[in-house]
Design a protein around this motif. Structure first.
Motif, PDB file in Angstrom:
ATOM      1  N   ALA A 129      -6.499   0.633  -7.263  1.00  0.00           N
ATOM      2  CA  ALA A 129      -5.026   0.747  -7.276  1.00  0.00           C
ATOM      3  C   ALA A 129      -4.420  -0.327  -8.180  1.00  0.00           C
ATOM      4  N   ASP A 173       5.841   2.950   1.205  1.00  0.00           N
ATOM      5  CA  ASP A 173       5.905   3.189   2.656  1.00  0.00           C
ATOM      6  C   ASP A 173       5.507   1.937   3.430  1.00  0.00           C
ATOM      7  N   GLU A 174       4.428   1.293   2.975  1.00  0.00           N
ATOM      8  CA  GLU A 174       3.974   0.093   3.693  1.00  0.00           C
ATOM      9  C   GLU A 174       5.032  -1.003   3.612  1.00  0.00           C
ATOM     10  N   ASN A 188      -4.135  -5.587   0.908  1.00  0.00           N
ATOM     11  CA  ASN A 188      -3.474  -4.280   1.070  1.00  0.00           C
ATOM     12  C   ASN A 188      -3.487  -3.414  -0.184  1.00  0.00           C
ATOM     13  N   ASN A 189      -3.835  -3.989  -1.343  1.00  0.00           N
ATOM     14  CA  ASN A 189      -3.943  -3.166  -2.558  1.00  0.00           C
ATOM     15  C   ASN A 189      -5.372  -3.235  -3.063  1.00  0.00           C
ATOM     16  N   ASN A 226       0.864  -1.177   0.000  1.00  0.00           N
ATOM     17  CA  ASN A 226       0.000   0.000   0.000  1.00  0.00           C
ATOM     18  C   ASN A 226       0.911   1.240   0.000  1.00  0.00           C
ATOM     19  N   GLY A 227       1.507   1.481  -1.166  1.00  0.00           N
ATOM     20  CA  GLY A 227       2.592   2.456  -1.264  1.00  0.00           C
ATOM     21  C   GLY A 227       3.875   1.758  -0.841  1.00  0.00           C
ATOM     22  N   SER A 256       3.693   6.190  -7.200  1.00  0.00           N
ATOM     23  CA  SER A 256       3.287   7.533  -6.744  1.00  0.00           C
ATOM     24  C   SER A 256       3.960   8.677  -7.489  1.00  0.00           C
ATOM     25  N   ALA A 285      -0.089   8.717  -6.672  1.00  0.00           N
ATOM     26  CA  ALA A 285       0.215   8.814  -5.230  1.00  0.00           C
ATOM     27  C   ALA A 285      -1.029   8.602  -4.364  1.00  0.00           C
ATOM     28  N   THR A 334       7.678   2.650  -6.593  1.00  0.00           N
ATOM     29  CA  THR A 334       6.356   3.208  -6.304  1.00  0.00           C
ATOM     30  C   THR A 334       5.647   3.640  -7.591  1.00  0.00           C
ATOM     31  N   ARG A 349      -2.018   4.779  -3.505  1.00  0.00           N
ATOM     32  CA  ARG A 349      -1.156   4.024  -2.601  1.00  0.00           C
ATOM     33  C   ARG A 349      -0.809   2.643  -3.149  1.00  0.00           C
TER      34      ARG A 349
END
Ligand SMILES: Cc1ncc(COP(=O)(O)O)c(C=O)c1O
Length: 355
Positions: free
Chosen positions: A248, A82-83, A243-244, A79-80, A212, A218, A210, A221
């Motif tokens: 997305a 970041d995750e 998570n996606n 999820n990005g 994003s 972005a 990513t 995510r």
């Protein structure tokens, strides 16, 4: 109710801001918006959002495996990205372990380490670049992960293939090396390492990507990691099943094959970079040459004041004090019109200050 002690170390994330009535050039987003193919794909599938998304993100993984010439079990989506940083930390860090990263870089590596009650060792940087020798000298028995942002946010500098491959060879077998390639699609340097070279060099290399940035997604995510099947199997243990989300997954798949949009985004970035370099040089300002879609500029002035003053003149940029670079700002390379507005706002601010 007492929260976990390690959470006391966590500072709230400082996101790129948008001051009212300004254009936003503070978060390295694509100034062209999302890929039109991605929008079409989302619209087509909106009727299906009563169902759960594919937990394996199969179609996207298939396309990514083809793009990078790896197998599907070498990819995991998040999820990005970041995750994925948090998932990697949750996979490999026990309390008291440490990660190593650079002093002036993306803050989410430290966030992920803090969540797991691990320490973050920050190696000094040289001319805005990761100093690989400084990183090597920080490795100790508690080191589990090294995070390298290449090109680096916020400086835009990159490290070439020879140095990186030589560095990987020196890393002990029980340490994971994570390369964050969030801005890889913008790189024009001929000696930038390919994902395949890095992945083939050692089992314990992970590369983060990513949707994003250059793909303009972005807000949806979605990101992915590439590694050896072994490391992807480890990291998968921490994955939440859904998570996606459906939009997305569909948008990322469509954006991946929208070559026209990718080229257009890269071209506008190159053009904007040349224009900004020229103007910043004319103004006598120091900046790092960038391989990404932003430029890191030294103003030698309070960067928060700079943020507010430039915002008053219509443009939101990023003050870099939270990256340990007080006196510096970062601006996202925008459209021709946005870049002009930024230069106008910056020169008006500096001349009002008598610079
Ligand atoms: C270096 C770097 N990595 C990762 C991210 C975040 O990516 P995502 O939106 O996929 O979480 C950013 C966002 O600014 C970034 O600069």
């Amino acid at each position: 109710m007492r929260k976990r002690k390690t959470l006391e170390k966590i500072k709230p994330y400082s996101a790129g801001k948008k001051y009212k009535n300004t254009i936003k050039m503070s978060s390295n987003e694509n100034p062209l918006g999302p890929s039109p193919a991605a929008i079409r794909a989302i619209k087509k599938d909106l009727k299906n959002i009563n169902t759960y998304p594919d937990p394996a993100c199969s179609n996207l993984k298939k396309a990514l495996a083809k793009k990078y010439k790896v197998t599907e079990n070498q990819i995991i989506t998040g999820n990005g990205s970041d995750e994925l940083m948090v998932m990697i930390a949750a996979t490999y860090l026990n309390p008291g372990d440490n990660i190593i990263t650079g002093k002036n870089t993306f803050s989410e590596y430290e966030f992920a380490a803090n969540l797991m009650d691990a320490e973050t060792q920050k190696a000094p940087m040289t001319d805005g670049s990761f100093n690989l020798d400084a990183i090597l000298s920080l490795i100790n028995s508690k080191t589990r992960i090294i995070f390298i942002c290449n090109p680096n946010n916020p400086t835009g500098t990159y490290i070439g293939k020879t140095k990186i491959l030589d560095f990987i060879k020196k890393i002990p077998e029980d340490i994971l090396v994570v390369f964050d390639h969030a801005y890889a699609e913008y790189v024009t340097a001929a000696d930038y390492p390919s994902d395949r070279e890095l992945i083939d060099s050692k089992k314990n290399v992970v590369i983060l990507h990513t949707f994003s940035k250059v793909y303009g997604l972005a807000g949806l995510r979605i990101g992915y990691a590439i590694s050896s099947p072994e490391r992807i199997a480890d990291i998968s243990l921490t994955k939440q099943p859904f998570n996606n989300n459906i939009p997305a997954q569909k948008a990322a798949l469509a954006a991946l094959s929208d070559d026209g949009f990718l080229k257009k985004s890269q071209n506008i970035n190159e053009k904007g970079k040349k224009y900004l370099y020229k103007e910043l040089k004319n103004m006598g300002l120091f900046f790092y040459p960038t391989e990404a879609n932003f430029i890191c500029i030294r103003l030698d002035r309070d960067s928060r004041e700079a943020f507010l003053e430039i915002a008053k003149r219509g443009v939101s940029i990023r003050a870099l004090d939270s990256f340990g670079l007080a006196g510096w700002i970062r601006v996202t390379i925008g459209t021709e019109k946005q870049n002009r507005l930024f230069i106008k706002a910056l020169s008006s601010y500096l001349s009002d200050k008598g610079v």
